[in-house]
Design a protein around this motif. Structure first.
Motif, PDB file in Angstrom:
ATOM      1  N   THR A 289       0.835  -1.218   0.000  1.00 17.91           N
ATOM      2  CA  THR A 289       0.000   0.000   0.000  1.00 17.91           C
ATOM      3  C   THR A 289       0.861   1.257   0.000  1.00 17.91           C
ATOM      4  N   ASP A 290       2.118   1.138   0.401  1.00 13.84           N
ATOM      5  CA  ASP A 290       3.027   2.283   0.331  1.00 13.84           C
ATOM      6  C   ASP A 290       3.277   2.709  -1.104  1.00 13.84           C
ATOM      7  N   PHE A 291       2.936   1.830  -2.052  1.00 13.53           N
ATOM      8  CA  PHE A 291       3.274   2.074  -3.458  1.00 13.53           C
ATOM      9  C   PHE A 291       2.059   1.944  -4.378  1.00 13.53           C
ATOM     10  N   GLY A 292       0.873   2.238  -3.835  1.00  8.15           N
ATOM     11  CA  GLY A 292      -0.290   2.324  -4.697  1.00  8.15           C
ATOM     12  C   GLY A 292      -1.162   1.095  -4.783  1.00  8.15           C
ATOM     13  N   ASP A 293      -0.775  -0.014  -4.138  1.00  6.75           N
ATOM     14  CA  ASP A 293      -1.632  -1.200  -4.163  1.00  6.75           C
ATOM     15  C   ASP A 293      -2.839  -0.947  -3.262  1.00  6.75           C
ATOM     16  N   ASP A 294      -3.933  -1.666  -3.516  1.00  2.45           N
ATOM     17  CA  ASP A 294      -5.153  -1.396  -2.751  1.00  2.45           C
ATOM     18  C   ASP A 294      -5.114  -1.998  -1.354  1.00  2.45           C
ATOM     19  N   LYS A 295      -4.210  -2.944  -1.114  1.00  2.00           N
ATOM     20  CA  LYS A 295      -4.040  -3.518   0.219  1.00  2.00           C
ATOM     21  C   LYS A 295      -2.668  -4.158   0.313  1.00  2.00           C
ATOM     22  N   ASP A 296      -2.176  -4.309   1.552  1.00  2.00           N
ATOM     23  CA  ASP A 296      -0.926  -5.029   1.750  1.00  2.00           C
ATOM     24  C   ASP A 296      -1.131  -6.502   1.413  1.00  2.00           C
ATOM     25  N   ARG A 297      -0.051  -7.168   1.043  1.00  2.00           N
ATOM     26  CA  ARG A 297      -0.139  -8.549   0.580  1.00  2.00           C
ATOM     27  C   ARG A 297       0.539  -9.513   1.551  1.00  2.00           C
ATOM     28  N   VAL A 298      -0.148 -10.623   1.824  1.00  2.00           N
ATOM     29  CA  VAL A 298       0.447 -11.686   2.630  1.00  2.00           C
ATOM     30  C   VAL A 298       1.504 -12.385   1.788  1.00  2.00           C
TER      31      VAL A 298
END
Length: 550
Positions: A289-298
């Motif tokens: 999410t720091d780089f534009g993704d809609d959520k952090d990834r597992v």
């Protein structure tokens, strides 16, 4: 005079005109565009340079266009120049100057249209990458055609292209595939979440042929036997189908190797070092999410198993370490979420997100007699590459899939694409090449040779149209490569084939009866030779045959 030559002449003339009138030459663009007017009565080429420059240099655009037209009309190779509308400059090219295009094509041969625009760039082009759980479906087949054509197209611009297939041989889908094989070998129905189709029965039978005692092994060994042999057989089939389709890859990368080689662990360690990894709820997360993704990834699940994105991270890093300065991913219609995810992965690793480019392809539907074709003979639930090739052949299959922008869903009419008629686009283009080949054979029998010494005789309207379209080929390739749109090559070839057929109907190329060959016959035969070369070059980029007889 080629379009590129004309653009340079226009730029140099504009610089002189601006200087003459005390205007600022710094406003001149780096490159000048000249285009063919839709209405041929407006000239051979047109430019809106005066409209671009007028406001910037403080001049009335129409006045500026007039100054340009006057100066250009005095240049060698320009037959006429005039002003249209609010400031367009229309140009007519002298036949001798225009015909240099024919000489350029003949001299360059198979390299005509190539340039060095992407020289020094190393592009990793990943496409198809279907799961090894069944034959290539129709959506993957679209990428097999478009991806291969895009790779060829980028290479014409000087890029070093690595075509890569990512083999998803790790994870739950492989377990479902394996369980489906075991069920078939036991004579049981496919598991509820498994795979059906005759190909499963065939592969299960082949596993038993290789390992007759496989069903008697302990469960873990039985599962591994069916998995290893079954996946290898399926992969072999996939590679052979793609090869028969004219699509081969430079590199086949197995997802499983990302895990067994330690690449996943090394990639996670790198992310941990730069503070982009954190732990929550027993799992390991990436701060995308720091780089534009809609959520952090597992990245690592709470049970300790790596999530799918773990291999994505390692795989991107692996491509970069192998020297790719651009990684193009060609993905299916349901993968829009991967665009932000893959760019976020690059950014998290400290890489430029511009090194990631994701192309999304839309759905393909087959139609016969106006009705959708829904079932495959082999796969049971989907239409496959092999089904399409069986229905219409390799050339028509490739051309039909490349011909439209991948942004749009397409319907392939099997009846149309298997027909030998002018309504079938691939037949129409290939017929032009075959007709040109027959013309060359007939010319040889009559002792007529192609010559470029008298190309200035090509003054007929249809000759000029054909020559100018041939001259557009380099620009078409450059634009198609820059926009990642190989369908532009298909549409260009259809236009070129039409121009050729109209030329042939209006301009007699070979002598008739007792008529002796003359300079005009020789010049027209050279034009035909150049046309044939361009069509062959274009079809070659599409991976479609250029037949000499039909």
């Amino acid at each position: 005079m080629t379009p590129a030559d004309l653009a340079e002449l226009l730029k140099a003339t504009a610089a002189a005109v601006l200087t003459e009138h005390g205007l600022d030459t710094a406003a001149l663009p780096t490159s000048v565009t000249v285009e063919r007017p839709r209405n041929p009565e407006h000239g051979d080429y047109a430019s809106n340079l005066a409209l671009q420059l007028g406001k910037k240099v403080g001049a009335n655009p129409r006045d500026l266009a007039g100054w340009l037209a006057t100066a250009l009309a005095e240049k060698d190779g320009i037959a006429g120049a005039d002003v249209a509308g609010p400031g367009f400059v229309n140009l007519r090219i002298d036949a001798s100057a225009q015909a240099v295009i024919v000489s350029n094509v003949i001299d360059a041969g198979t390299d005509y249209g190539h340039c060095a625009a992407l020289q020094g760039h190393h592009i990793n082009l990943e496409f198809v990458s279907a799961n090894p759980t069944g034959p290539i479906h129709i959506g993957g087949t679209r990428w097999a055609a478009v991806g291969d054509a895009l790779g060829r197209l980028l290479a014409t611009q000087g890029a070093a292209v690595v075509r890569e297939y990512y083999f998803n041989d790790h994870g739950a889908q492989i377990d479902r595939f394996t369980n489906s094989l075991i069920a078939s070998a036991k004579g049981e129905p496919a598991p509820e979440d498994g795979y059906a189709g005759d190909y499963i029965k065939d592969i299960a039978a082949q596993v038993l042929a290789k390992e007759p005692d496989a069903l008697g092994l302990p469960d873990d060994e039985m599962h591994e036997t069916f998995r290893a042999i079954g996946v290898d057989l399926m992969f072999t089939h996939i590679r052979q189908s793609l090869h028969d389709f004219g699509t081969d890859f430079d590199v086949y990368t197995h997802e499983d190797s990302m895990h067994t080689s330690g690449r996943v662990e090394r990639a996670i360690a790198r992310l941990r070092d730069v503070g982009k990894i954190y732990e929550k709820d027993g799992a390991v997360w990436l701060r995308t999410t720091d780089f534009g993704d809609d959520k952090d990834r597992v990245v690592i699940k709470s049970d300790g198993a790596p999530a799918y994105v773990a291999a994505d991270i390692a795989y991107y890093l692996d491509k970069r370490e192998r020297g790719a300065d651009l990684c193009i991913y060609m993905l299916g219609a349901d993968h829009h979420g991967y665009i932000a995810r893959l760019k976020a992965i690059a950014s998290a690793l400290g890489e430029d997100p511009a090194t990631v480019e994701v192309l999304i392809g839309q759905m393909v539907n087959l139609v016969r007699d106006g009705q959708p074709v829904r079932m495959s003979k082999r796969a049971g639930t989907v239409i496959t590459l092999d089904d399409l090739v069986e229905a219409i052949g390799v050339d028509a299959a490739r051309y039909s899939l490349i011909r439209s922008s991948v942004d749009s869903p397409i319907d392939i009419d099997l009846q149309l694409w298997s027909s030998a008629s002018a309504e079938n686009p691939v037949y129409y283009v290939q017929y032009a090449h075959a007709r040109l080949s027959a013309l060359a054979r007939n010319a040889a029998d009559l002792g007529v040779t192609a010559g470029t010494a008298h190309l200035g005789l090509l003054t007929h309207e249809k000759e000029g149209t054909l020559i100018r379209n041939i001259g557009e080929f380099p620009r078409v390739l450059k634009t198609a490569a820059a926009l990642r749109e190989p369908h532009r090559v298909s549409r260009y070839l259809e236009d070129l084939a039409g121009d050729y057929h109209r030329f042939y109907d209006s301009c007699r190329v070979l002598p008739q009866g007792d008529e002796a060959p003359n300079d005009l016959h020789s010049a027209r035969l050279a034009l035909c030779q150049a046309t044939r070369q361009v069509i062959a070059n274009g079809l070659g980029i599409l991976g479609v045959g250029a037949p000499e007889r039909m």
